[in-house]
Design an enzyme around this catalytic site. Structure first.
Site, PDB file in Angstrom:
ATOM      1  N   HIS A 153      -5.485  -0.237   6.127  1.00 53.20           N
ATOM      2  CA  HIS A 153      -5.327   0.686   7.267  1.00 53.20           C
ATOM      3  C   HIS A 153      -6.438   0.611   8.324  1.00 53.20           C
ATOM      4  O   HIS A 153      -7.198   1.554   8.509  1.00 53.20           O
ATOM      5  CB  HIS A 153      -5.141   2.131   6.785  1.00 53.20           C
ATOM      6  CG  HIS A 153      -6.064   2.596   5.681  1.00 53.20           C
ATOM      7  ND1 HIS A 153      -7.429   2.434   5.702  1.00 53.20           N
ATOM      8  CD2 HIS A 153      -5.786   3.249   4.521  1.00 53.20           C
ATOM      9  CE1 HIS A 153      -7.957   2.962   4.612  1.00 53.20           C
ATOM     10  NE2 HIS A 153      -6.978   3.450   3.879  1.00 53.20           N
TER      11      HIS A 153
ATOM     12  N   HIS B 216       0.823  -1.221   0.000  1.00 54.11           N
ATOM     13  CA  HIS B 216       0.000   0.000   0.000  1.00 54.11           C
ATOM     14  C   HIS B 216       0.856   1.269   0.000  1.00 54.11           C
ATOM     15  O   HIS B 216       1.236   1.766   1.058  1.00 54.11           O
ATOM     16  CB  HIS B 216      -0.888  -0.026   1.264  1.00 54.11           C
ATOM     17  CG  HIS B 216      -1.963   1.010   1.271  1.00 54.11           C
ATOM     18  ND1 HIS B 216      -3.070   0.914   2.075  1.00 54.11           N
ATOM     19  CD2 HIS B 216      -2.108   2.165   0.581  1.00 54.11           C
ATOM     20  CE1 HIS B 216      -3.851   1.972   1.881  1.00 54.11           C
ATOM     21  NE2 HIS B 216      -3.281   2.746   0.993  1.00 54.11           N
TER      22      HIS B 216
ATOM     23  N   ASP C 223       0.824   2.807   3.676  1.00 55.83           N
ATOM     24  CA  ASP C 223      -0.054   3.877   3.199  1.00 55.83           C
ATOM     25  C   ASP C 223       0.749   5.174   3.025  1.00 55.83           C
ATOM     26  O   ASP C 223       0.249   6.262   3.327  1.00 55.83           O
ATOM     27  CB  ASP C 223      -1.255   4.078   4.133  1.00 55.83           C
ATOM     28  CG  ASP C 223      -2.352   4.919   3.484  1.00 55.83           C
ATOM     29  OD1 ASP C 223      -2.260   5.217   2.284  1.00 55.83           O
ATOM     30  OD2 ASP C 223      -3.314   5.276   4.200  1.00 55.83           O
TER      31      ASP C 223
ATOM     32  N   HIS D  54       1.271   5.241  -2.107  1.00 55.27           N
ATOM     33  CA  HIS D  54       0.810   6.226  -3.090  1.00 55.27           C
ATOM     34  C   HIS D  54       2.045   6.850  -3.713  1.00 55.27           C
ATOM     35  O   HIS D  54       2.814   7.512  -3.018  1.00 55.27           O
ATOM     36  CB  HIS D  54      -0.046   7.299  -2.414  1.00 55.27           C
ATOM     37  CG  HIS D  54      -1.315   6.761  -1.826  1.00 55.27           C
ATOM     38  ND1 HIS D  54      -2.499   6.707  -2.522  1.00 55.27           N
ATOM     39  CD2 HIS D  54      -1.573   6.214  -0.614  1.00 55.27           C
ATOM     40  CE1 HIS D  54      -3.443   6.164  -1.758  1.00 55.27           C
ATOM     41  NE2 HIS D  54      -2.909   5.857  -0.583  1.00 55.27           N
TER      42      HIS D  54
ATOM     43  N   HIS E 205     -11.081   0.633   1.198  1.00 57.56           N
ATOM     44  CA  HIS E 205     -10.917   1.780   2.097  1.00 57.56           C
ATOM     45  C   HIS E 205     -12.234   1.857   2.861  1.00 57.56           C
ATOM     46  O   HIS E 205     -13.196   2.477   2.410  1.00 57.56           O
ATOM     47  CB  HIS E 205     -10.674   3.054   1.291  1.00 57.56           C
ATOM     48  CG  HIS E 205     -10.454   4.266   2.131  1.00 57.56           C
ATOM     49  ND1 HIS E 205      -9.349   5.069   2.017  1.00 57.56           N
ATOM     50  CD2 HIS E 205     -11.189   4.817   3.133  1.00 57.56           C
ATOM     51  CE1 HIS E 205      -9.415   6.056   2.898  1.00 57.56           C
ATOM     52  NE2 HIS E 205     -10.537   5.921   3.580  1.00 57.56           N
TER      53      HIS E 205
ATOM     54  N   ARG F 147       1.757   8.697  -6.677  1.00 56.93           N
ATOM     55  CA  ARG F 147       1.287   9.992  -7.245  1.00 56.93           C
ATOM     56  C   ARG F 147       1.557  10.194  -8.727  1.00 56.93           C
ATOM     57  O   ARG F 147       1.380  11.313  -9.226  1.00 56.93           O
ATOM     58  CB  ARG F 147       1.925  11.170  -6.488  1.00 56.93           C
ATOM     59  CG  ARG F 147       1.774  11.134  -4.986  1.00 56.93           C
ATOM     60  CD  ARG F 147       0.318  11.153  -4.579  1.00 56.93           C
ATOM     61  NE  ARG F 147       0.183  11.401  -3.151  1.00 56.93           N
ATOM     62  CZ  ARG F 147      -0.869  11.004  -2.458  1.00 56.93           C
ATOM     63  NH1 ARG F 147      -1.871  10.338  -3.038  1.00 56.93           N
ATOM     64  NH2 ARG F 147      -0.945  11.264  -1.184  1.00 56.93           N
TER      65      ARG F 147
END
Ligand code: DOR
Length: 428
Positions: free
Chosen positions: A234, A62, A307, A64, A181, A66
């Protein structure tokens, strides 16, 4: 840094996994794979790993990164370099980019671009619904065929239960995991932190614990009834963990992850209105943090997902109501968890390794990373002894700031190899 076809001799590390402490020996990497304890030919390079602990490079389900669209926050090069610096050999990137990763060509393009970069290996996730809009399902079969390893609208809850059910039916048929999520959007509303005594005192809109438990129940029930492998990202609350335990006890194919920040910080961290600790789902109460730690110790929690959610420094300098959600933590997670939980004596080192290697691999349906002869040479060398401060100046991420800056930690990755190539070396 080295090329992929060199023969590298790692001298004198102690080799460990979640299952064994092999003691001190040499290890040879050649042709992108583990060759064994002794070289089968001339060695191109020797690395003195005396005093270090070696293990398979970690897997993060997990992150990000971007890219495309938000490259001021992070891009593939900086994100994969940050992952390598964090000890990760493989990371799964989320789909909430611009454009959203809802098209097989975008999955292919990410994989091709990442393969040319020196850093962790990228395994992209793709969106569950087109544009993350929560209404039309993405082309799951096409996305998986293009190389997506996980389907997720992470960042945004899938509000419509029927959409989630149909997505789960596809995922079950394709045998690909879904990551959720799990926050009820109406209960979460415009909350910027955990709803409780601290949010009341600060006068900030709260996000109640029930927002998570309600949605985890829905998503776990969908896993149970469709047979889809549903991974709850999460997890932050005691109540949600109780729901997960309930469904696991009934054999539902549910897994879950916790983040380094939810394990180490609680809602009192918001007391001075610093958006650096504004994150979704929010930091919860000390009792919730205790529940997450109990869940790790008992085995209920399957893995750590960072995350890693980078934003620019100026975005995170806005006021708490306006600043975006997210903590960038790829480079600090392993030493943070090592210092707080392993060096402190709370968890054996094997449990941390399990959460970073076997656990995420199991969630994703992969073989656990292992340093066996013939296995991919994804290796990390850790220094478990020397305390070093968290120093933003040395970080690879574009979001080189975080809640732990300046903290003195042990457990730092010193070198990371991916497919036999050195992709990170820390200057001591
Ligand atoms: O804090 C968060 N930031 N939580 C998420 O789920 C999404 C992430 C982001 O993309 O910034």
């Amino acid at each position: 840094m080295t090329g992929p076809h060199e023969r590298i001799l790692l001298r004198g590390a102690r080799w460990v996994s979640a299952h064994a402490d092999e003691g001190v020996h040499d290890l040879v990497l050649a042709g992108g794979r583990i060759e064994g304890a002794t070289p089968d030919g001339p060695v191109d390079r020797e690395v003195d790993a005396t005093g270090l602990v070696g293990t398979a490079a970690f897997v993060d389900p997990h992150v990000h990164l971007r890219d495309p669209g938000f490259e001021a926050k992070e891009d593939l090069a900086s994100g994969l370099a940050a992952a390598a610096a964090g000890g990760y050999g493989t990371v799964v990137s989320m789909a909430n980019t611009d454009p959203v990763i809802d098209d097989p060509d975008l999955v292919r393009s990410l994989r091709e671009r990442a393969a040319a970069l020196p850093g962790a290996r990228l395994r992209p996730a793709a969106a569950l619904t087109m544009g993350l809009e929560g209404t039309r399902l993405s082309d799951a079969a096409g996305l998986v065929e293009a190389g997506a390893v996980l389907l997720t609208d992470d960042g945004i809850p899938v509000a419509n239960a029927e959409v989630m059910r149909r997505a789960a039916e596809w995922a079950a048929a394709l045998d690909v995991p879904i990551q959720t999520h799990s926050e009820d959007p109406d209960l979460r509303a415009d909350g910027v932190m955990h709803e409780g005594e601290v949010s009341e005192r600060l006068g900030l809109p709260g996000n109640p614990a029930a927002a998570e438990a309600v949605m985890v129940y829905r998503d776990a029930e969908i896993a149970r009834t469709t047979g889809a492998r549903v991974h709850i990202a999460h997890v932050t609350t005691r109540a949600a963990l109780e729901v997960i335990a309930f469904f696991k006890a009934r054999g539902a194919p549910v897994t879950c992850e916790v983040t380094p920040h939810h394990l180490t910080l609680d809602h009192t961290a918001l007391a001075d209105y610093d958006p650096i600790v504004k994150v979704a789902p929010p930091l919860r109460t000390p009792d919730d943090v205790a529940a997450l730690r109990e869940g790790v110790a008992s085995g209920l929690v399957d893995c750590i997902g960072t995350d890693h959610a980078p934003h620019t420094r100026s975005e995170k300098r806005m006021d708490l109501l306006t600043a975006p959600f997210g903590i960038a933590n790829l480079e600090v997670s392993v030493p943070l968890l090592y210092e707080r939980f392993v060096a402190s004596g709370d968890w054996p080192l094997a449990r941390l390794l399990e959460l970073l290697q076997d656990g995420p691999a199991r969630v994703l349906g992969w073989d656990a990373p292992r340093l066996e002869v013939g296995a991919p040479a994804d290796v990390v060398l850790l220094d478990l002894e020397t305390p070093r401060p968290v120093d933003p100046a040395t970080q690879r991420s574009k979001a080189a700031f975080g809640p732990w800056d300046g903290e003195v930690l042990r457990g730092w990755p010193m070198r990371t190899f991916v497919a036999g190539r050195e992709v990170f070396a820390r200057t001591p």
